[in-house]
Structures are given as structure tokens and as C-alpha cells.
Design an enzyme around this catalytic site. Structure first.
Site, mmCIF file in Angstrom:
data_model
loop_
_atom_site.group_PDB
_atom_site.id
_atom_site.type_symbol
_atom_site.label_atom_id
_atom_site.label_comp_id
_atom_site.label_asym_id
_atom_site.label_seq_id
_atom_site.Cartn_x
_atom_site.Cartn_y
_atom_site.Cartn_z
ATOM 1 N N ASP A 7 0.668 -1.227 0.101
ATOM 2 C CA ASP A 7 -0.285 0.108 -0.138
ATOM 3 C C ASP A 7 1.013 1.431 -0.096
ATOM 4 O OD1 ASP A 7 -2.569 1.807 0.666
ATOM 5 O OD2 ASP A 7 -1.588 1.807 2.477
ATOM 6 N N GLU A 67 -1.292 -1.369 -5.346
ATOM 7 C CA GLU A 67 -2.899 -0.654 -5.114
ATOM 8 C C GLU A 67 -2.340 0.022 -5.763
ATOM 9 O OE1 GLU A 67 -6.011 0.106 -2.522
ATOM 10 O OE2 GLU A 67 -4.322 1.246 -1.612
ATOM 11 N N ASP A 140 -2.470 1.431 6.948
ATOM 12 C CA ASP A 140 -1.489 1.224 5.474
ATOM 13 C C ASP A 140 -0.983 0.026 5.520
ATOM 14 O OD1 ASP A 140 -0.799 4.343 4.997
ATOM 15 O OD2 ASP A 140 -0.860 4.004 6.577
#
EC number: 3.1.21.10
Length: 163
Positions: A7, A67, A140
Site C-alpha cells: 500500500d 494498489e 496502511d
């Protein structure tokens, strides 16, 4: 299959390494890389790159899942995330690891079965699917694990979405 989920962010980049065997998930490690806000951007990105390369060397993942950038009203935030994504993709490429990218909607769908799931629902499912004692913090880290789970789901169902 060992999957490194990322992330990305310049301040905090969450990461999670999981093993996916059959239909079972096993957490290997998860945490975050942090950079100091007073450092110049180039040094923050260098620190992020070095941290990701260390993780890759230590855990030797078979693939990486990152992501994708979603639209953000704050252009500065979007650019910062874009820089961090680029560093993650570079680390994967320089390590000859296949890299897959997933949208937030795909991650939510894979982890919860609902593309518009709330953050708390995703975190609960990450905790449940990985049999963790508590929800990983900061957010995160849970998000990075969700991206890794998403890749495991896509790989087993559709053969992966490697770009």
C-alpha cells in the site's frame, strides 16, 4: 506462492508478506516503512526503495501486488502516492518479480465480496482470513495485506492480473 502486498505512500508505505497454499493464507510478516516528513522527496523515495529491496531480499516473494492509484481531490497527495507506487514497481522490476496492480474496488471485492466495503469491514476480513490476533496498524499495513489477499484470490480464480 509467497506474495508481497504494498500500500504505497511517501510518509507510510504498508507492506505484508503472505503465503498462499491451496486456499489457505499464512501471514509471514507485515509492517510499514516510514519516512521523515522533513527529508527532501528524493531522499524519502531512496529510503523507501532501500526498504522495499531489503524486504524482497529477505522474504523472496514470488510476486508483488500493488494498489493502483485512485482519484484523489488533493493533487499533492495523489502525486506523492504516485511517486511511491513508482518506487514499488521499480523495486519489483529490479528484482525480476512479476508485479500485479489492483484497484481499491478490486481489493474490496476480493477481500469482502463487496466492492464498496468500508475500511472497517476490510480490516476485519484481513484479521479473520489471516487468523491474526488483532487488526494490523496503521491502516496502511492492513491495506497492504488486503492487496496481497486480493492477488491470491485473482491468481487462483483468474490466473492473476500481472502487468
Amino acid at each position: 506462492m509467497i506474495i508481497l502486498g504494498i500500500d504505497p505512500g511517501t510518509a507510510i508505505t504498508g507492506y505484508g508478506v503472505i503465503e498462499f497454499i491451496g486456499n489457505r493464507y499464512k501471514p509471514i510478516t507485515y509492517s510499514c516503512l516510514r519516512t521523515e516528513p522533513d527529508l527532501p522527496l528524493d531522499l524519502r523515495l531512496k529510503k523507501l526503495y532501500q526498504g522495499l529491496m531489503d524486504i524482497i531480499k529477505r522474504y523472496q516473494p514470488d510476486c508483488m501486488a500493488v494498489e493502483e492509484l485512485f482519484f484523489n481531490k488533493n493533487a499533492r497527495t495523489a502525486l506523492a502516492v504516485g511517486h511511491a507506487r513508482g518506487i514499488a514497481l521499480l523495486a519489483g522490476a529490479n528484482s525480476s518479480i512479476p508485479v500485479a496492480e489492483y484497484t481499491p474496488l478490486q481489493v474490496k471485492q476480493a477481500v469482502t465480496g463487496y466492492g464498496k466495503a468500508e475500511k472497517q469491514q476490510i480490516q476485519f476480513m484481513v484479521k479473520t482470513l489471516l487468523s491474526l490476533p488483532e487488526i494490523p496498524k496503521p491502516d496502511d499495513v492492513a491495506d497492504a495485506l488486503a492487496v496481497a489477499i486480493c492477488h491470491a484470490q485473482w491468481s487462483s480464480t483468474f490466473g492473476g492480473r500481472i502487468k
